[in-house]
Design an enzyme around this catalytic site. Structure first.
Site, PDB file in Angstrom:
ATOM      1  N   HIS A  60      -2.425   3.196  -2.078  1.00  0.00           N
ATOM      2  CA  HIS A  60      -1.037   3.550  -1.801  1.00  0.00           C
ATOM      3  C   HIS A  60      -0.570   4.766  -2.601  1.00  0.00           C
ATOM      4  CE1 HIS A  60       0.974   1.593  -5.355  1.00  0.00           C
ATOM      5  NE2 HIS A  60      -0.008   0.728  -5.281  1.00  0.00           N
ATOM      6  N   ASP A 163      -0.805   3.459 -11.060  1.00  0.00           N
ATOM      7  CA  ASP A 163      -0.620   2.535  -9.936  1.00  0.00           C
ATOM      8  C   ASP A 163       0.148   3.271  -8.840  1.00  0.00           C
ATOM      9  OD1 ASP A 163      -0.084   0.497  -8.200  1.00  0.00           O
ATOM     10  OD2 ASP A 163       1.218  -0.624  -9.546  1.00  0.00           O
ATOM     11  N   GLU A 193       3.890   0.477  -0.446  1.00  0.00           N
ATOM     12  CA  GLU A 193       3.169  -0.712  -0.926  1.00  0.00           C
ATOM     13  C   GLU A 193       4.013  -1.474  -1.922  1.00  0.00           C
ATOM     14  OE1 GLU A 193       0.452  -3.143  -3.474  1.00  0.00           O
ATOM     15  OE2 GLU A 193       1.844  -1.586  -4.065  1.00  0.00           O
ATOM     16  N   GLU A 194       4.692  -0.733  -2.792  1.00  0.00           N
ATOM     17  CA  GLU A 194       5.417  -1.355  -3.910  1.00  0.00           C
ATOM     18  C   GLU A 194       6.623  -2.183  -3.466  1.00  0.00           C
ATOM     19  OE1 GLU A 194       4.290  -1.594  -6.766  1.00  0.00           O
ATOM     20  OE2 GLU A 194       3.059   0.142  -7.258  1.00  0.00           O
ATOM     21  N   ASP A 216      -6.805  -0.404  -5.532  1.00  0.00           N
ATOM     22  CA  ASP A 216      -5.552  -0.429  -6.284  1.00  0.00           C
ATOM     23  C   ASP A 216      -5.854  -0.825  -7.734  1.00  0.00           C
ATOM     24  OD1 ASP A 216      -2.799  -0.460  -6.878  1.00  0.00           O
ATOM     25  OD2 ASP A 216      -2.281  -1.580  -5.072  1.00  0.00           O
ATOM     26  N   HIS A 302       3.137  -0.818 -14.235  1.00  0.00           N
ATOM     27  CA  HIS A 302       4.547  -0.551 -13.938  1.00  0.00           C
ATOM     28  C   HIS A 302       5.328  -0.093 -15.168  1.00  0.00           C
ATOM     29  CE1 HIS A 302       4.664  -2.807  -9.808  1.00  0.00           C
ATOM     30  NE2 HIS A 302       3.688  -1.920  -9.918  1.00  0.00           N
TER      31      HIS A 302
HETATM   32 ZN    ZN Z   1      -0.449  -0.714  -6.758  1.00  0.00          ZN
END
Ligand code: ZN
Length: 328
Positions: A60, A163, A193-194, A216, A302
């Protein structure tokens, strides 16, 4: 590879606003694939043609972010999250809007305990003094992302947005390395995606691949007093067994493990309770698509200082290369 990782991770691209990062990826792979196009939702699709199985690899493009919801009279910006942003990781950080304007993420000082730190008690300060002045730069609906450099240190990459820009870097590296393929390999740089694995599902429906692998990052269990988890940084690429959204299809999982053993590629097994990656929406598309994932272990996911091991990234490239070049 650090230059590629720095370029990808440093590019603005929160969920639903992937134009800039898509342009950067397109620039890096144009001329190296047989077909390259953007679909309706914005997924970037790159095809290496072949007569064997159609294999979809998905990474992603989007990153987490914060969205301005309301501008206070004195110019401070109230905000909400786009994807899994944590108030704790956001505190004291810089965020950057699409137009380049940076803000400091701070909190109301009357807050008594850290557990009360929630987005409604927080704000972004861009250095303005009034609503009118702020509105010259930022309006409700504008989205910002973490602002942080990418560094290489002690065999690790440390950056915001690894990410999943590290997954995008893995796909780009594969595209550059692979000349001829028997299988048809479709590299999909997915959107949103998130916020719920949205782009990957529609891309899979249009492409109907025979097999699919999400590429990922995944959490590790190797930091002081963290939750027990068998993944460690530097122990190789992770072959997903299950996460909160997918139980990997035996066809994909067993093939990956066999190839890792045969080619002596360092790997570990990923078994996690919560969360998911693009495989979660791909495998239930249409009549079903056998899917799995190759994950890159990542600490502090994150946050503005996500950390991955360069050896693990190389293992992921080698394992995926063996997969797309093999017979089914
Ligand atoms: Zn991810």
């Amino acid at each position: 590879m650090i230059e590629l990782v720095r370029e990808l991770a440093g590019t603005y691209g929160p969920s639903g606003r992937e134009d800039e990062i898509r342009d950067v990826i397109r620039k890096n792979i144009s001329g190296k694939v047989d077909e390259l196009y953007t679909d309706t939702l914005g997924n970037l699709i790159a095809v290496k043609k072949g007569n064997g199985k159609r294999i979809m690899l998905a990474a992603h493009m989007d990153e987490i972010g914060v969205v301005a919801t309301y501008i206070e009279e004195n110019g401070f910006i109230r905000f909400s999250n786009i994807g899994g942003v944590s108030p704790v990781f956001s505190l004291g950080q810089r965020v950057r809007f699409a137009n380049g304007v940076c803000g400091c993420v701070c909190y109301e000082e009357k807050l008594k305990e850290l557990k009360d730190l929630k987005f409604p008690r927080m704000f972004i300060d861009i250095g303005t003094n009034s609503r009118e002045e702020t509105m010259e730069y930022v309006s409700p609906g504008d989205i910002a992302v973490f602002e942080a450099d990418t560094i290489e240190q002690n065999g690790k990459y440390i950056s915001k947005a690894l990410d999943d820009r590290i997954g995008c870097a893995v796909l780009i590296d594969l595209i550059r390395q692979i000349k001829e393929v028997k299988n048809e390999v479709v590299f999909v740089f997915t959107v949103q995606e998130e916020v719920g694995l949205r782009g990957a599902g529609t891309a899979a429906y249009a492409l109907m691949p025979d097999l699919a692998i999400a590429v990922d990052v995944t959490n590790t269990g190797d930091t002081p007093r963290c939750n027990p988890l068998s993944i460690e940084l530097g122990k190789g690429a992770a072959v997903m067994i299950k996460d909160g959204r997918t139980i990997s299809h035996p066809l994909v999982k067993n093939k990956l493990i066999d190839l890792a053993k045969r080619f002596d590629i360092q790997y570990q097994l990923e078994v996690i309770e919560k969360g998911g990656n693009d495989a979660g929406s791909i495998h239930t598309t249409a009549g079903g698509i056998p899917s799995g994932a190759v994950s890159i272990p990542c600490r502090y996911m994150h946050s503005p200082c996500e950390m991955v091991d360069i050896g693990d990234v190389k293992s992921a490239v080698n394992l995926l290369k063996a997969f797309i070049l093999s017979e089914f």
